[in-house]
Design a protein around this motif. Structure first.
Motif, PDB file in Angstrom:
ATOM      1  N   ARG A 152      -2.658  -1.183  -8.819  1.00  0.00           N
ATOM      2  CA  ARG A 152      -1.867  -2.234  -8.179  1.00  0.00           C
ATOM      3  C   ARG A 152      -1.932  -2.173  -6.649  1.00  0.00           C
ATOM      4  N   PHE A 153      -2.027  -0.952  -6.095  1.00  0.00           N
ATOM      5  CA  PHE A 153      -1.949  -0.782  -4.652  1.00  0.00           C
ATOM      6  C   PHE A 153      -3.114   0.056  -4.125  1.00  0.00           C
ATOM      7  N   PRO A 154      -3.618  -0.258  -2.937  1.00  0.00           N
ATOM      8  CA  PRO A 154      -4.516   0.695  -2.271  1.00  0.00           C
ATOM      9  C   PRO A 154      -3.683   1.909  -1.862  1.00  0.00           C
ATOM     10  N   MET A 155      -4.268   3.108  -2.005  1.00  0.00           N
ATOM     11  CA  MET A 155      -3.529   4.328  -1.717  1.00  0.00           C
ATOM     12  C   MET A 155      -4.348   5.255  -0.820  1.00  0.00           C
ATOM     13  N   VAL A 156      -3.643   5.938   0.077  1.00  0.00           N
ATOM     14  CA  VAL A 156      -4.236   6.909   0.988  1.00  0.00           C
ATOM     15  C   VAL A 156      -3.440   8.201   0.862  1.00  0.00           C
ATOM     16  N   LEU A 157      -4.112   9.326   0.986  1.00  0.00           N
ATOM     17  CA  LEU A 157      -3.448  10.616   0.976  1.00  0.00           C
ATOM     18  C   LEU A 157      -3.399  11.171   2.388  1.00  0.00           C
TER      19      LEU A 157
ATOM     20  N   GLY B 185       0.841  -1.191   0.000  1.00  0.00           N
ATOM     21  CA  GLY B 185       0.000   0.000   0.000  1.00  0.00           C
ATOM     22  C   GLY B 185       0.876   1.240   0.000  1.00  0.00           C
ATOM     23  N   ILE B 186       0.309   2.356  -0.441  1.00  0.00           N
ATOM     24  CA  ILE B 186       1.087   3.598  -0.574  1.00  0.00           C
ATOM     25  C   ILE B 186       0.348   4.756   0.081  1.00  0.00           C
TER      26      ILE B 186
ATOM     27  N   VAL C  79       5.632   5.405   1.952  1.00  0.00           N
ATOM     28  CA  VAL C  79       5.221   6.806   2.074  1.00  0.00           C
ATOM     29  C   VAL C  79       6.032   7.643   1.101  1.00  0.00           C
ATOM     30  N   VAL C  80       5.337   8.430   0.280  1.00  0.00           N
ATOM     31  CA  VAL C  80       5.976   9.308  -0.704  1.00  0.00           C
ATOM     32  C   VAL C  80       5.680  10.752  -0.315  1.00  0.00           C
ATOM     33  N   GLY C  81       6.726  11.545  -0.102  1.00  0.00           N
ATOM     34  CA  GLY C  81       6.530  12.938   0.288  1.00  0.00           C
ATOM     35  C   GLY C  81       7.685  13.813  -0.129  1.00  0.00           C
ATOM     36  N   ASP C  82       7.473  15.135  -0.060  1.00  0.00           N
ATOM     37  CA  ASP C  82       8.493  16.085  -0.505  1.00  0.00           C
ATOM     38  C   ASP C  82       9.296  16.681   0.641  1.00  0.00           C
TER      39      ASP C  82
END
Length: 241
Positions: free
Chosen positions: A128-133, A11-12, A189-192
């Motif tokens: 492909r993946f469940p995603m949450v913001l 998951g992402i 986790v993807v972040g800036d």
């Protein structure tokens, strides 16, 4: 860095502002470029003072309502910034409203362009993946995402102004992990922001990707992390998608 660095991602969690809508650049840099494009005659130090003033004012007073889309938000923010500069005698008060509209439009169009570049990646990953913001925002992120047609990619939205927890508190990422229903070690986790996204997520045991653009300070720009990308388009290959 290659795809062997990421194992058992199921998951992402995505950050929003700065991650999806500005290619990793701090939003102050996006707005500063808009000031230059619109011809606002102010130095960068004064602009940064105005930026900080507006952010504090938005945190103090509820100027932004849940139904406001991103252009609405930007126009409110630009009016606060340019009003500050006019009150300080740094710009012509008679031009502030025009410059607010111009800079808001430039920034909105820039964000829309970034979102459209990110869309194929979000589309591919969401299959492909469940995603949450998970986002620090003003209480209107749902309206912003709806305007940009992004809601469909996310199972849930965790917004600081709604849940009462702000990054860099790891608890807000814990809410995202809980929403995915997965162990933290299986969540990417993807972040800036290294301080607000990457470090807190790592403290929970999540896997991380830092999309690095122009930061708020030179110190931020000098920081490094082994899992750094410069475009969201790098993610599918790293996850073997």
């Amino acid at each position: 860095m290659d795809n062997t660095d990421f194992k058992d991602v199921k998951g992402i969690i995505f950050d929003y502002g700065g991650t999806i809508d500005s290619r990793g650049d701090h939003w102050s840099e996006v707005i500063w470029r808009a000031y230059m494009q619109a011809g606002v005659p102010v130095g960068k130090d004064s602009f940064r003072d105005a930026y900080v003033f507006a952010e504090r004012e938005l945190a103090r007073v509820r100027h932004i309502l849940p139904e406001h889309n991103f252009y609405d938000l930007l126009l409110i923010k630009m009016r606060l910034e340019l009003g500050y500069l006019a009150d300080a005698g740094l710009i012509d008060a008679g031009c502030k409203d025009l410059w607010a509209e111009q800079t808001a439009r430039i920034c909105y169009d820039a964000a829309k362009e970034c979102v459209e570049q990110a869309r194929p990646v979000l589309e591919l990953l969401s299959r492909r993946f469940p995603m949450v913001l998970v986002s620090n925002f003003y209480g209107n992120v749902q309206a912003v995402l709806a305007d940009f047609d992004l809601l469909r990619y996310f199972r849930d939205i965790i917004e600081s102004a709604v849940v009462g927890v702000r990054k860099p508190d790891p608890a807000i990422f814990g809410m995202g992990v809980e929403a995915l229903g997965l162990p933290a070690e299986n969540v990417l986790v993807v972040g800036d922001s290294l301080r607000k996204d990457i470090r807190p997520a790592e403290s929970l045991g999540c896997q991380v990707l830092w999309i690095k653009g122009k930061g708020w300070t030179e110190e931020e720009d000098a920081q490094t992390h082994p899992h750094t990308i410069f475009s969201l388009s790098e993610i599918p290959a790293l996850l073997s998608v």
